[in-house]
Design a protein around this motif. Structure first.
Motif, short mmCIF file in Angstrom:
data_model
loop_
_atom_site.label_atom_id
_atom_site.label_comp_id
_atom_site.label_asym_id
_atom_site.label_seq_id
_atom_site.Cartn_x
_atom_site.Cartn_y
_atom_site.Cartn_z
N TYR A 174 0.85 -1.19 0.00
CA TYR A 174 0.00 0.00 0.00
C TYR A 174 0.88 1.24 0.00
O TYR A 174 1.93 1.29 0.65
N TYR A 175 0.47 2.24 -0.74
CA TYR A 175 1.20 3.50 -0.79
C TYR A 175 0.20 4.64 -0.96
O TYR A 175 -0.97 4.42 -1.30
N GLU A 176 0.64 5.86 -0.71
CA GLU A 176 -0.23 7.02 -0.85
C GLU A 176 -0.02 7.66 -2.21
O GLU A 176 1.11 7.94 -2.62
N HIS A 177 -1.11 7.83 -2.94
CA HIS A 177 -1.05 8.45 -4.26
C HIS A 177 -2.16 9.49 -4.35
O HIS A 177 -3.34 9.17 -4.22
N ASN A 178 -1.76 10.75 -4.56
CA ASN A 178 -2.73 11.85 -4.60
C ASN A 178 -3.68 11.82 -3.40
O ASN A 178 -4.90 11.95 -3.53
N LYS A 179 -3.08 11.62 -2.22
CA LYS A 179 -3.82 11.62 -0.95
C LYS A 179 -4.84 10.48 -0.87
O LYS A 179 -5.86 10.58 -0.18
N CYS A 180 -4.57 9.39 -1.59
CA CYS A 180 -5.42 8.20 -1.54
C CYS A 180 -4.61 7.00 -1.08
O CYS A 180 -3.43 6.87 -1.40
N ARG A 181 -5.24 6.11 -0.37
CA ARG A 181 -4.63 4.85 0.04
C ARG A 181 -4.74 3.90 -1.15
O ARG A 181 -5.84 3.50 -1.54
N THR A 182 -3.60 3.51 -1.71
CA THR A 182 -3.59 2.88 -3.03
C THR A 182 -2.85 1.54 -3.02
O THR A 182 -1.86 1.38 -2.32
N ILE A 183 -3.37 0.60 -3.82
CA ILE A 183 -2.67 -0.66 -4.08
C ILE A 183 -2.74 -0.91 -5.58
O ILE A 183 -3.75 -0.63 -6.23
N THR A 184 -1.65 -1.40 -6.14
CA THR A 184 -1.56 -1.62 -7.58
C THR A 184 -1.20 -3.07 -7.87
O THR A 184 -0.30 -3.63 -7.24
N LEU A 185 -1.91 -3.66 -8.82
CA LEU A 185 -1.59 -5.00 -9.31
C LEU A 185 -1.31 -4.89 -10.81
O LEU A 185 -2.13 -4.37 -11.56
N LEU A 186 -0.13 -5.35 -11.22
CA LEU A 186 0.25 -5.28 -12.63
C LEU A 186 0.55 -6.68 -13.17
O LEU A 186 1.30 -7.45 -12.55
N THR A 202 -16.39 17.34 1.51
CA THR A 202 -17.52 17.50 2.45
C THR A 202 -18.23 16.17 2.71
O THR A 202 -19.23 16.14 3.43
N HIS A 203 -17.71 15.09 2.14
CA HIS A 203 -18.36 13.78 2.29
C HIS A 203 -17.55 12.81 3.14
O HIS A 203 -18.13 11.90 3.73
N LEU A 204 -16.23 13.01 3.18
CA LEU A 204 -15.36 12.08 3.88
C LEU A 204 -14.44 12.81 4.84
O LEU A 204 -14.09 13.98 4.62
N TYR A 205 -14.03 12.10 5.86
CA TYR A 205 -13.00 12.61 6.75
C TYR A 205 -11.70 12.74 5.95
O TYR A 205 -11.39 11.93 5.09
N ASP A 206 -10.93 13.80 6.24
CA ASP A 206 -9.76 14.09 5.42
C ASP A 206 -8.58 13.21 5.82
O ASP A 206 -7.63 13.63 6.47
N SER A 207 -8.65 11.98 5.40
CA SER A 207 -7.57 11.01 5.62
C SER A 207 -7.47 10.14 4.39
O SER A 207 -8.50 9.75 3.81
N SER A 208 -6.26 9.81 3.98
CA SER A 208 -6.11 8.95 2.81
C SER A 208 -6.76 7.59 3.04
O SER A 208 -7.16 6.92 2.07
N GLU A 209 -6.87 7.17 4.30
CA GLU A 209 -7.54 5.91 4.61
C GLU A 209 -8.99 5.89 4.14
O GLU A 209 -9.56 4.83 3.86
N CYS A 210 -9.59 7.06 4.08
CA CYS A 210 -10.99 7.16 3.69
C CYS A 210 -11.17 7.23 2.17
O CYS A 210 -12.30 7.19 1.68
N ARG A 211 -10.08 7.36 1.45
CA ARG A 211 -10.13 7.41 -0.02
C ARG A 211 -9.24 6.29 -0.54
O ARG A 211 -8.02 6.41 -0.57
N ARG A 212 -9.85 5.20 -0.96
CA ARG A 212 -9.10 3.99 -1.29
C ARG A 212 -9.16 3.73 -2.79
O ARG A 212 -10.22 3.80 -3.40
N VAL A 213 -8.02 3.40 -3.36
CA VAL A 213 -7.91 3.19 -4.81
C VAL A 213 -7.22 1.86 -5.08
O VAL A 213 -6.18 1.57 -4.48
N LYS A 214 -7.80 1.08 -5.97
CA LYS A 214 -7.20 -0.19 -6.40
C LYS A 214 -7.06 -0.15 -7.92
O LYS A 214 -8.06 0.00 -8.63
N LEU A 215 -5.84 -0.27 -8.41
CA LEU A 215 -5.56 -0.19 -9.84
C LEU A 215 -5.02 -1.53 -10.31
O LEU A 215 -3.99 -2.00 -9.82
#
Length: 303
Positions: free
Chosen positions: A16-28, A269-282
């Motif tokens: 897991y890493y932070e990308h554009n203030k998002c909690r992100t995981i990448t599978l290639l 205005t919808h989520l708490y300002d933490s990358s944990e609250c914005r999750r991205v899977k690519l």
């Protein structure tokens, strides 16, 4: 999920890493896969679809054998299905979400009536459920729907999941997109959908959670589920509510730096300002269109 082999056979999976203030995981998709490796993924994916749609077992006749198991044997070239078994599987198990009813009314031919747009979404949802089982962090409590919808265009949220970290429960509302090409505008489409999602849909999932824990389950989980509407509607963003975007795309390279760059500002205005609250899977799959076609071929050549 349901005994699918380790995804690391085919994917390089990031921490897991932070990308554009998002909690992100990448599978290639790995670069050095041999043809036999790719075909194994295709075959295992097709067999998983069978197990999901049959809920693990399908008794076709009284005192008969398990048709779900027999179909998987047919995929592995172990047996030949009877004609009535093929027709049953095609009509009742693999039709919904794969075959266009309109086309089938005209052609009466299953293969000629495949709706690849429908299968595109279904493929992505099945893949996410595998990733959820094998790769995602924190304790996975439950998810609705409990398995991928057979028809990706059925109304409703793609998924709502309850997880638990070392502090407390939280829930994730997720949207899944699949494209044969680059990621394109999907990140913003996901964000817009999550922000503007119909309110009644989340209550359908909450009621499903309540039903599943009605007669069993820890009291703290039941209490959390009862408060989910409050967390969902709260004007004061809380860490109990999180959004997630999942994109399966046709590239075997890291995404552009701009991916999901608007997630933080649009959800302020919808989520708490933490990358944990914005999750991205690519999930980048080289030749994803070909992979999907091969899965379809493995299924329908046996029916």
């Amino acid at each position: 999920m349901r005994q699918f082999p380790d995804l690391r056979n085919w994917f390089d999976i990031s921490e897991y890493y932070e990308h554009n203030k998002c909690r992100t995981i990448t599978l290639l998709w790995k670069d050095d896969l041999e043809e036999d490796d790719i075909q194994r993924f295709v075959v295992e994916f097709a067999k998983l679809i069978c197990r999901l749609r049959c809920n693990g077992e399908l008794i076709f006749e009284d005192n008969g054998e398990d048709l779900c198991y027999k179909f998987q044997q047919a995929i592995d070239n172990g047996v030949e299905l009877e004609e009535e078994e093929k027709e049953y599987l095609a009509k009742y198990i693999f039709f919904d979400g794969i075959i266009s009813q309109t086309k089938y009314n005209e052609t009466k031919d299953y293969i000629e009536s495949i709706d690849r747009d429908l299968f595109n979404g279904y493929f992505g949802e099945v893949l996410f459920y595998i990733i959820r089982e094998q790769c995602l962090e924190d304790e996975k409590i439950m998810i609705e729907p409990s398995r991928p919808k057979t028809n990706s265009k059925q109304p409703g949220l793609d998924y709502v999941e309850i997880r638990k970290n070392e502090d407390d429960y939280y829930f994730i509302i997720g949207e899944i997109k699949t494209t044969d090409k680059t990621i394109g505008s999907y990140p913003d489409e996901i964000i817009d959908f999550l922000i503007n999602r119909p309110v009644h849909l989340i209550h359908q999932e909450i009621n499903a959670f309540k039903e599943r824990t009605k007669y069993s389950g820890p009291e703290d989980l039941k209490n959390f589920i009862s408060k989910m509407p409050i967390y969902f509607m709260s004007k004061n963003p809380t860490t109990h509510k999180r959004f997630a975007g999942v994109i399966n795309y046709g590239r075997n390279s890291p995404p552009q730096q701009t991916v999901f760059q608007n997630f933080r500002t649009k959800c302020a205005t919808h989520l708490y300002d933490s990358s944990e609250c914005r999750r991205v899977k690519l999930i980048g799959i080289k030749g994803i269109q070909n992979i999907k076609e091969r899965v379809l071929e493995v299924i329908w050549k046996n029916l």
